[in-house]
Design a protein around this motif. Structure first.
Motif, PDB file in Angstrom:
ATOM      1  N   ILE A 154       2.572 -13.054  27.161  1.00  0.00           N
ATOM      2  CA  ILE A 154       3.711 -12.657  26.341  1.00  0.00           C
ATOM      3  C   ILE A 154       3.523 -13.297  24.975  1.00  0.00           C
ATOM      4  N   LEU A 155       3.362 -12.475  23.953  1.00  0.00           N
ATOM      5  CA  LEU A 155       3.103 -12.979  22.608  1.00  0.00           C
ATOM      6  C   LEU A 155       4.356 -12.794  21.752  1.00  0.00           C
ATOM      7  N   ARG A 156       4.986 -13.907  21.420  1.00  0.00           N
ATOM      8  CA  ARG A 156       6.140 -13.845  20.512  1.00  0.00           C
ATOM      9  C   ARG A 156       5.635 -13.858  19.078  1.00  0.00           C
ATOM     10  N   THR A 157       6.026 -12.861  18.322  1.00  0.00           N
ATOM     11  CA  THR A 157       5.571 -12.762  16.948  1.00  0.00           C
ATOM     12  C   THR A 157       6.764 -12.513  16.039  1.00  0.00           C
ATOM     13  N   ALA A 158       6.524 -12.329  14.734  1.00  0.00           N
ATOM     14  CA  ALA A 158       7.647 -12.258  13.803  1.00  0.00           C
ATOM     15  C   ALA A 158       7.237 -11.642  12.468  1.00  0.00           C
ATOM     16  N   TRP A 159       8.173 -10.997  11.832  1.00  0.00           N
ATOM     17  CA  TRP A 159       8.059 -10.563  10.434  1.00  0.00           C
ATOM     18  C   TRP A 159       6.741  -9.826  10.167  1.00  0.00           C
ATOM     19  N   LEU A 160       6.482  -8.793  10.942  1.00  0.00           N
ATOM     20  CA  LEU A 160       5.198  -8.109  10.866  1.00  0.00           C
ATOM     21  C   LEU A 160       5.053  -7.263   9.604  1.00  0.00           C
ATOM     22  N   PHE A 161       3.885  -7.329   9.008  1.00  0.00           N
ATOM     23  CA  PHE A 161       3.497  -6.435   7.918  1.00  0.00           C
ATOM     24  C   PHE A 161       2.034  -6.081   8.093  1.00  0.00           C
ATOM     25  N   GLY A 162       1.659  -4.906   7.626  1.00  0.00           N
ATOM     26  CA  GLY A 162       0.282  -4.482   7.770  1.00  0.00           C
ATOM     27  C   GLY A 162       0.123  -3.020   7.397  1.00  0.00           C
ATOM     28  N   PRO A 163      -1.106  -2.527   7.418  1.00  0.00           N
ATOM     29  CA  PRO A 163      -1.397  -1.173   6.945  1.00  0.00           C
ATOM     30  C   PRO A 163      -0.915  -0.088   7.903  1.00  0.00           C
ATOM     31  N   ALA A 170       5.508  -3.555   2.159  1.00  0.00           N
ATOM     32  CA  ALA A 170       5.261  -2.266   1.506  1.00  0.00           C
ATOM     33  C   ALA A 170       6.519  -1.761   0.805  1.00  0.00           C
ATOM     34  N   THR A 171       7.666  -1.937   1.455  1.00  0.00           N
ATOM     35  CA  THR A 171       8.929  -1.507   0.853  1.00  0.00           C
ATOM     36  C   THR A 171       9.207  -2.269  -0.431  1.00  0.00           C
ATOM     37  N   MET A 172       9.007  -3.583  -0.408  1.00  0.00           N
ATOM     38  CA  MET A 172       9.230  -4.395  -1.606  1.00  0.00           C
ATOM     39  C   MET A 172       8.306  -3.970  -2.747  1.00  0.00           C
ATOM     40  N   LEU A 173       7.066  -3.697  -2.447  1.00  0.00           N
ATOM     41  CA  LEU A 173       6.126  -3.302  -3.492  1.00  0.00           C
ATOM     42  C   LEU A 173       6.507  -1.958  -4.099  1.00  0.00           C
ATOM     43  N   ASN A 174       6.941  -1.025  -3.254  1.00  0.00           N
ATOM     44  CA  ASN A 174       7.356   0.282  -3.769  1.00  0.00           C
ATOM     45  C   ASN A 174       8.569   0.149  -4.691  1.00  0.00           C
ATOM     46  N   LEU A 175       9.515  -0.699  -4.308  1.00  0.00           N
ATOM     47  CA  LEU A 175      10.701  -0.911  -5.141  1.00  0.00           C
ATOM     48  C   LEU A 175      10.340  -1.627  -6.444  1.00  0.00           C
ATOM     49  N   GLY A 222       8.197 -19.180   5.402  1.00  0.00           N
ATOM     50  CA  GLY A 222       8.708 -18.702   4.130  1.00  0.00           C
ATOM     51  C   GLY A 222       9.984 -17.906   4.343  1.00  0.00           C
ATOM     52  N   SER A 223      10.699 -17.680   3.267  1.00  0.00           N
ATOM     53  CA  SER A 223      11.893 -16.842   3.307  1.00  0.00           C
ATOM     54  C   SER A 223      11.501 -15.398   2.982  1.00  0.00           C
ATOM     55  N   TRP A 224      12.431 -14.488   3.194  1.00  0.00           N
ATOM     56  CA  TRP A 224      12.177 -13.099   2.816  1.00  0.00           C
ATOM     57  C   TRP A 224      11.920 -13.013   1.316  1.00  0.00           C
ATOM     58  N   CYS A 225      12.637 -13.803   0.543  1.00  0.00           N
ATOM     59  CA  CYS A 225      12.446 -13.820  -0.904  1.00  0.00           C
ATOM     60  C   CYS A 225      11.046 -14.307  -1.269  1.00  0.00           C
ATOM     61  N   GLU A 226      10.598 -15.366  -0.623  1.00  0.00           N
ATOM     62  CA  GLU A 226       9.258 -15.890  -0.897  1.00  0.00           C
ATOM     63  C   GLU A 226       8.179 -14.896  -0.486  1.00  0.00           C
ATOM     64  N   LEU A 227       8.393 -14.195   0.624  1.00  0.00           N
ATOM     65  CA  LEU A 227       7.437 -13.183   1.068  1.00  0.00           C
ATOM     66  C   LEU A 227       7.352 -12.055   0.042  1.00  0.00           C
ATOM     67  N   ALA A 228       8.506 -11.593  -0.427  1.00  0.00           N
ATOM     68  CA  ALA A 228       8.517 -10.534  -1.428  1.00  0.00           C
ATOM     69  C   ALA A 228       7.860 -11.000  -2.723  1.00  0.00           C
ATOM     70  N   ALA A 229       8.166 -12.225  -3.146  1.00  0.00           N
ATOM     71  CA  ALA A 229       7.618 -12.750  -4.392  1.00  0.00           C
ATOM     72  C   ALA A 229       6.098 -12.868  -4.333  1.00  0.00           C
ATOM     73  N   GLU A 230       5.560 -13.330  -3.204  1.00  0.00           N
ATOM     74  CA  GLU A 230       4.107 -13.435  -3.045  1.00  0.00           C
ATOM     75  C   GLU A 230       3.457 -12.054  -3.150  1.00  0.00           C
ATOM     76  N   GLU A 283      -4.317 -10.611   0.971  1.00  0.00           N
ATOM     77  CA  GLU A 283      -5.351  -9.712   1.489  1.00  0.00           C
ATOM     78  C   GLU A 283      -4.787  -8.320   1.731  1.00  0.00           C
ATOM     79  N   TYR A 284      -3.599  -8.269   2.321  1.00  0.00           N
ATOM     80  CA  TYR A 284      -2.972  -6.978   2.594  1.00  0.00           C
ATOM     81  C   TYR A 284      -2.688  -6.226   1.305  1.00  0.00           C
ATOM     82  N   VAL A 285      -2.097  -6.897   0.327  1.00  0.00           N
ATOM     83  CA  VAL A 285      -1.753  -6.250  -0.945  1.00  0.00           C
ATOM     84  C   VAL A 285      -3.010  -5.744  -1.645  1.00  0.00           C
ATOM     85  N   TYR A 286      -4.035  -6.577  -1.702  1.00  0.00           N
ATOM     86  CA  TYR A 286      -5.278  -6.161  -2.358  1.00  0.00           C
ATOM     87  C   TYR A 286      -5.883  -4.952  -1.650  1.00  0.00           C
ATOM     88  N   SER A 287      -5.851  -4.971  -0.333  1.00  0.00           N
ATOM     89  CA  SER A 287      -6.437  -3.852   0.427  1.00  0.00           C
ATOM     90  C   SER A 287      -5.655  -2.568   0.184  1.00  0.00           C
TER      91      SER A 287
END
Length: 293
Positions: A154-163, A170-175, A222-230, A283-287
């Motif tokens: 059982i893998l507990r994970t969080a705040w997933l982002f990816g291609p 992706a939503t933050m970048l589009n906005l 990190g916070s949602w704000c820090e994730l968006a800012a990065e 890495e995700y953003v650059y890709s």
């Protein structure tokens, strides 16, 4: 790929279309597994007989379930739907895997915790979900533990982002492309996690086959704000990212104030420390800047 009977044979429910399922299918193949990715229309995961046939026909050693009810706010008004996918489905799959002697890999969430901690949660810490989503995912964990199945992860994970599919980054970048300012919640802190990395850890665990619950998240917090800012900074956008309190962005479901997960147990199991989430965001953003995906 060339079949490698020593590595294993994995069925990935949701493997053809999912935010996690797609990179997971690739990571398992890269690790030497024969992989059968499915969609819900190709293999109804609630059809126990069909699942059992698929496990037998493919000669599966592992069954990965990436199918889940993940609409956190909608779950508050759709309790039966959330529990059907997040509790009843893992319970059914556990029975199928127990009969077939197959390893079941189930994905869970940081929402199983209350969010009242001040240090990263370990796998041994007491749970205490405060949303329907979190409660339904915890019920799925318990269903597996109570099923009699001896082979499970059982893998507990969080705040997933990816291609490949919609996600927060992706939503933050589009906005940010069209706005001078983004106002993002800054008082919820968690563990941002890159799906490509989560897929790789999953493949590593599948090769080693330890049994139990593992926290599988990016290193750091990190916070949602820090994730968006990065993400905005990595994309070279001029949009300002401003921190706001949760009270200015009310949502139907309770969000944990602090749901950082410790990945020390995972690091020990796979023999390496997961990468810092900041590195993976870049890495995700650059890709994404060099692909049409």
């Amino acid at each position: 790929m060339t079949e490698n009977s020593e590595t294993g044979r994995a069925i990935v429910l949701g493997g053809k279309t999912g935010l996690l399922g797609r990179p997971l299918t690739k990571a398992l193949a890269d690790a030497g597994f024969a992989v059968l990715p499915t969609t819900r229309s190709e293999l109804d995961p609630f059809d126990a007989a069909a699942v059992e046939r698929a496990l037998a026909d493919f000669g599966a050693t592992h069954l990965f379930n990436t199918v889940a009810y993940t609409a956190v706010d909608a779950a508050e008004d759709d309790v039966p739907g959330a529990y059907r996918l997040n509790r009843d489905l893992p319970a059914l799959l556990a029975k199928c895997c127990r009969a077939a002697k197959v390893m079941l890999v189930q994905y869970s969430t940081d929402f199983v915790f209350s969010g009242d901690a001040d240090a990263p949660y370990t796998e041994e810490d007491a749970t205490g979900p405060r949303s329907v989503y979190g409660a339904s995912k915890l019920a799925g964990e318990k269903a597996i533990l109570e099923s009699g199945l001896l082979q499970y992860q059982i893998l507990r994970t969080a705040w997933l982002f990816g291609p490949g599919k919609k996600n927060f980054v992706a939503t933050m970048l589009n906005l940010a492309k069209d706005r001078e300012e983004l106002r993002v919640v800054g008082d919820q802190v968690g563990s941002p996690t890159y799906t490509v990395d989560l897929a790789g850890w999953s493949a590593d665990l599948a090769l080693k086959n330890p049994v139990g619950i593992f926290h599988a998240v990016g290193t750091g917090h990190g916070s949602w704000c820090e994730l968006a800012a990065e993400a905005v900074a990595a994309a070279g956008l001029s949009c300002r990212v401003v921190s706001i309190p949760s009270s200015e962005y009310p949502q139907k479901a309770y969000r944990p104030r602090y749901s950082v997960l410790s990945n020390a147990k995972l690091a020990e199991a796979i023999g390496r420390v997961p990468r810092p989430w900041v590195q993976t965001v870049r890495e995700y953003v650059y890709s994404q800047m060099h692909t049409d995906d």
